[in-house]
Design a protein around this motif. Structure first.
Motif, PDB file in Angstrom:
ATOM      1  N   GLN A   1      -2.403  -8.108  -4.861  1.00 20.34           N
ATOM      2  CA  GLN A   1      -3.100  -6.841  -5.004  1.00 20.34           C
ATOM      3  C   GLN A   1      -2.183  -5.724  -4.492  1.00 20.34           C
ATOM      4  O   GLN A   1      -1.558  -5.873  -3.446  1.00 20.34           O
ATOM      5  N   GLN A   2      -2.149  -4.634  -5.225  1.00 21.13           N
ATOM      6  CA  GLN A   2      -1.361  -3.474  -4.803  1.00 21.13           C
ATOM      7  C   GLN A   2      -2.285  -2.268  -4.762  1.00 21.13           C
ATOM      8  O   GLN A   2      -3.121  -2.081  -5.650  1.00 21.13           O
ATOM      9  N   SER A  57      -4.329  -5.469   0.283  1.00 18.44           N
ATOM     10  CA  SER A  57      -2.959  -5.456  -0.244  1.00 18.44           C
ATOM     11  C   SER A  57      -2.044  -6.426   0.489  1.00 18.44           C
ATOM     12  O   SER A  57      -1.040  -6.868  -0.075  1.00 18.44           O
ATOM     13  N   THR A  99       0.838  -1.199   0.000  1.00 16.63           N
ATOM     14  CA  THR A  99       0.000   0.000   0.000  1.00 16.63           C
ATOM     15  C   THR A  99       0.871   1.247   0.000  1.00 16.63           C
ATOM     16  O   THR A  99       1.776   1.369   0.831  1.00 16.63           O
TER      17      THR A  99
END
Length: 640
Positions: free
Chosen positions: A357-358, A352, A26
């Motif tokens: 996932q970013q 995240s 994140t």
């Protein structure tokens, strides 16, 4: 695959190159208005989804557009293999398309009428004609191997990649370029570019401004993101379907051309099938959320749209669908109640932390900056980007050097009625405790839920490098009690069942007598919650099989249960019940399985954090039997 860094020029106000290094999980972009936070998100969206730079995004000086507009992104965690052609898998490293550090560096130039895509890496081209081997068909590669007399170096005569690797052993016949343009109109690289795009992460941008059209290019509704995520997860199946459709269409087109040839022989060779590949994303472009009256989400109030966005992100955490996705969210806190601002931050952090996932977000909210680990914060000004990295890569030497810059634009904690600061290891702990405090039975006994609501008790995350160094000096001057809560596997190694303010003045370090906060939940409650969450009708999991695996993986002995790694054990139980067994107890776990476990661990933590909000009298008594109960009593006295 994640974004390591982004550079851009000629986008909105970027009249000189701007470079931002991103956190692998994140990244929080903060700064004053018009500093360029949203420009970074616009640049990413242009890279992933843009075909031409829109006029409002063109950088102008004295009304004249600057000469160059481009976006360059460096990707890390590059996939181990890629299918460049239909013959066999290969790797981007074997194709000499990665930087010396093993990263994928792609530049898209939007200066002309059509964007140019370039891979920036030491890439060889044939010295005689400046052609890359990627542009050659397998027949041409075979001829070249035969001409050079190196047929014995080809490991697999069915694979174009094997022929290229054999040819690369003759590097004196090549010239190394610093960069290689994939959009060269003289090359035949359409298939390669399409397959490269398939392995890049999907990207969704959620902007803060109100829109009136659900289908605008900047995604406001989760609907488009849902479509992209689902299509990405089925890319392999869609690829097979696409091939069959194109094959059958080509047969039909050829039949028409043949009949045309019989009627008018001179036209037989003029017409041929073209542009047959379907655009699956476009096929679902009208997908949207509507209410019972048929009103689309884009026409509802701003608060409603943000609630839908929060719901979308929460659904992704609980989803079993795996895909590599990057979410860019502009000011996620806008239009939300302060409680929901904390909720959306916690949700984004959870999303995240599971891998794959970013998250990149912009904010003007001190609450978001308080909650963010300090090494995830990027403070943007008109002429630079300030950030801290424990590894020394940042622009400031220490985390405390970043605080004055952030304060100058956000005014963090300028006024408050805080009586006690509770420093915890991460946002997950904040969510778990907030939900526990808000239960009717815990509020009645300790009154901590109302203390959080009115600001008498403030929780801050300090996990990892965390925000400790940002807050430590600041908190000393506030003359308030500071309590640091550590997991049982963290120093100091002396357990305490009671805590006293007299020991350390206004600072108390409390260490749980169990491994982590999840271990304060009763074993039967953990099994019950996870079985209900994962074993619902239609999930594909047998609830009884899942419950049996959870019973097997979670120790029945209280002592062993208190120190076991609950998220990992429950993640492995899930995979055992789903028919994809992973059991670290039986031996070494592969790297791929570790990634799967890490992803499911994040979901377990997410589910159990919410389980604290469902605690009944028995659960609270179990919690009070740990030394967390003593800490709650101490907090009760401090905020009274």
């Amino acid at each position: 695959m994640i974004i390591k860094s982004i550079r851009y020029l000629g986008i909105k106000g970027a009249s000189k190159p701007v470079e931002i290094f991103l956190d692998p999980a994140t990244t929080v972009l903060c700064g004053k208005n018009d500093a360029g936070k949203s420009t970074a998100l616009e640049a990413m969206n242009l890279f992933f989804n843009g075909k031409q730079i829109p006029e409002p995004l063109v950088t102008k000086i004295n009304g004249i557009a600057i000469e160059s507009s481009w976006v360059e992104i460096v990707f890390d965690d590059v996939p181990s293999d890629i299918v460049i052609d239909s013959t066999a898998k290969t790797t981007l490293a074997d194709e000499l398309l990665l930087t010396p550090e093993g990263m994928l560096r792609i530049k898209r130039d939007f200066t002309g009428s059509k964007p140019k895509t370039t891979i920036i890496a030491p890439h060889p081209v044939l010295a005689e004609n400046q052609t890359s081997l990627l542009e050659l068909k397998i027949k041409d590669l075979k001829n070249l191997v035969s001409e050079w007399g190196i047929g014995d170096r080809v490991a697999d005569h069915r694979s174009s990649g094997a022929y290229r690797r054999a040819l690369y052993t003759e590097m004196d016949r090549f010239i190394l370029l610093d960069e290689y343009e994939l959009s060269n109109p003289d090359s035949d690289l359409k298939d390669f570019v399409a397959r490269l795009n398939d392995v890049l992460p999907s990207f969704s941008l959620f902007k803060a401004e109100q829109v009136s059209n659900e289908g605008e290019s900047f995604i406001q509704s989760p609907a488009t993101a849902v479509v992209e995520r689902v299509l990405k997860s089925h890319s392999e199946s869609l690829g097979k379907v696409t091939k069959m459709i194109i094959r059958d269409m080509e047969i039909q087109f050829r039949a028409v051309a043949d009949e045309l040839g019989r009627i008018a022989p001179s036209l037989a060779t003029t017409f041929h099938p073209d542009d047959l590949k379907p655009d699956w994303k476009k096929a679902f472009s009208k997908a949207s959320f509507v209410d019972h009256m048929g009103v689309p989400l884009s026409m509802r109030g701003s608060g409603m749209r943000r609630l839908a966005l929060l719901s979308f992100f929460r659904a992704q955490i609980g989803s079993n669908m795996s895909s590599n996705h990057i979410y860019a969210v502009e000011e996620p806190e806008v239009f939300l109640h302060p409680k929901l601002q904390t909720e959306i931050w916690s949700t984004l952090f959870d999303l995240s932390s599971g891998g794959g996932q970013q998250i990149i977000l912009t904010t003007h909210s001190p609450n978001f900056v308080r909650l963010a680990p300090v090494d995830s914060i990027r403070y943007i000004t008109d002429d630079s980007v300030h950030w801290y990295s424990p590894g020394g890569m940042g622009t400031v030497a220490s985390a405390s050097d970043l605080l004055p810059l952030i304060q100058s634009s956000l005014g963090v904690l300028s006024d408050h009625n805080v009586k006690c600061f509770l420093l915890v290891e991460g946002s997950r702990d904040i969510e778990s405790l907030t939900r526990l405090f808000s239960t009717e039975i815990a509020e009645k006994e300790f009154g901590l839920g109302s203390a959080v609501d009115d600001g008498r008790l403030m929780m801050l995350p300090i996990g990892g490098c965390g925000a400790t160094s940002i807050w430590s000096g600041r908190l000393d001057s506030l003359d308030r009690t500071v309590i640091q809560l550590l997991d049982g596997d963290k120093p100091p190694y002396e357990h305490k069942s009671e805590y006293s303010l007299e020991e350390d003045g206004f600072c108390v370090t409390a260490k749980l007598d169990v491994r982590e906060l999840e271990n304060t939940l009763p074993r039967n409650r953990v099994i019950e919650i996870l079985t209900e969450t994962w074993g619902y009708a239609g999930s594909g999991l047998d609830p009884q099989a899942l419950e049996a695996q959870l019973e097997d993986f979670l120790p029945q002995d209280e002592t062993h249960y208190s120190i076991c790694d609950i998220p990992t054990s429950c993640a492995e139980a899930f995979y055992m019940a789903s028919g994809s067994p992973i059991d670290s107890r039986s031996g070494t776990v592969s790297d791929d399985d570790r990634i799967r476990i890490r992803d499911k661990e994040a979901k377990v933590k997410y589910i159990l954090a919410r389980a604290f909000g469902q605690c009944d009298a028995n659960d609270l008594n179990y919690i009070k039997a740990t030394n967390l109960g003593s800490l709650l009593k101490l907090l009760q006295g401090l905020v009274a």
